[in-house]
Design a protein around this motif. Sequence first.
Motif, PDB file in Angstrom:
ATOM      1  N   GLY A  25       0.971  -1.357   0.172  1.00 14.28           N
ATOM      2  CA  GLY A  25      -0.120  -0.065   0.035  1.00 14.28           C
ATOM      3  C   GLY A  25       0.912   1.260   0.045  1.00 14.28           C
ATOM      4  N   ALA A  26       1.782   1.322   0.911  1.00 17.30           N
ATOM      5  CA  ALA A  26       2.726   2.347   0.947  1.00 17.30           C
ATOM      6  C   ALA A  26       3.479   2.610  -0.660  1.00 17.30           C
ATOM      7  N   ASN A  29       0.745   4.135  -3.025  1.00 12.50           N
ATOM      8  CA  ASN A  29       0.747   5.633  -2.513  1.00 12.50           C
ATOM      9  C   ASN A  29       1.893   6.508  -3.128  1.00 12.50           C
ATOM     10  N   MET A  30       2.939   5.987  -3.086  1.00 16.46           N
ATOM     11  CA  MET A  30       4.230   6.660  -3.391  1.00 16.46           C
ATOM     12  C   MET A  30       4.128   6.861  -4.900  1.00 16.46           C
ATOM     13  N   ILE A  32       1.358   6.861  -6.919  1.00 16.66           N
ATOM     14  CA  ILE A  32       0.236   7.849  -6.983  1.00 16.66           C
ATOM     15  C   ILE A  32       0.726   9.363  -6.623  1.00 16.66           C
ATOM     16  N   ASP A  33       1.420   9.530  -5.718  1.00 17.91           N
ATOM     17  CA  ASP A  33       1.766  10.847  -5.156  1.00 17.91           C
ATOM     18  C   ASP A  33       2.768  11.299  -6.117  1.00 17.91           C
TER      19      ASP A  33
END
Length: 69
Positions: A25-26, A29-30, A32-33
């Motif tokens: 998940g991390a 998220n990275m 996407i960010d």
Amino acid sequence: MTLRVQQAKGKFIGGLIGFGMGVGGATINMLIDSKFKEEEYNMTKSTVSNIERIHLLDKEKSKIVSDGK
């Protein structure tokens, strides 16, 4: 005793799965960010470029022209 070992093994495997999901998940998220950071950078770059262009135009308009009298 066998039941305790099975429970401990289940908790350990559950912990590993939870940890793996957290890392996955991390990572997502990275990614996407980073995509949105790039878009944000491009928007900011474009805005600054427009402001600089407008500033130069304003400077040109504000020059005092004299006929030498």
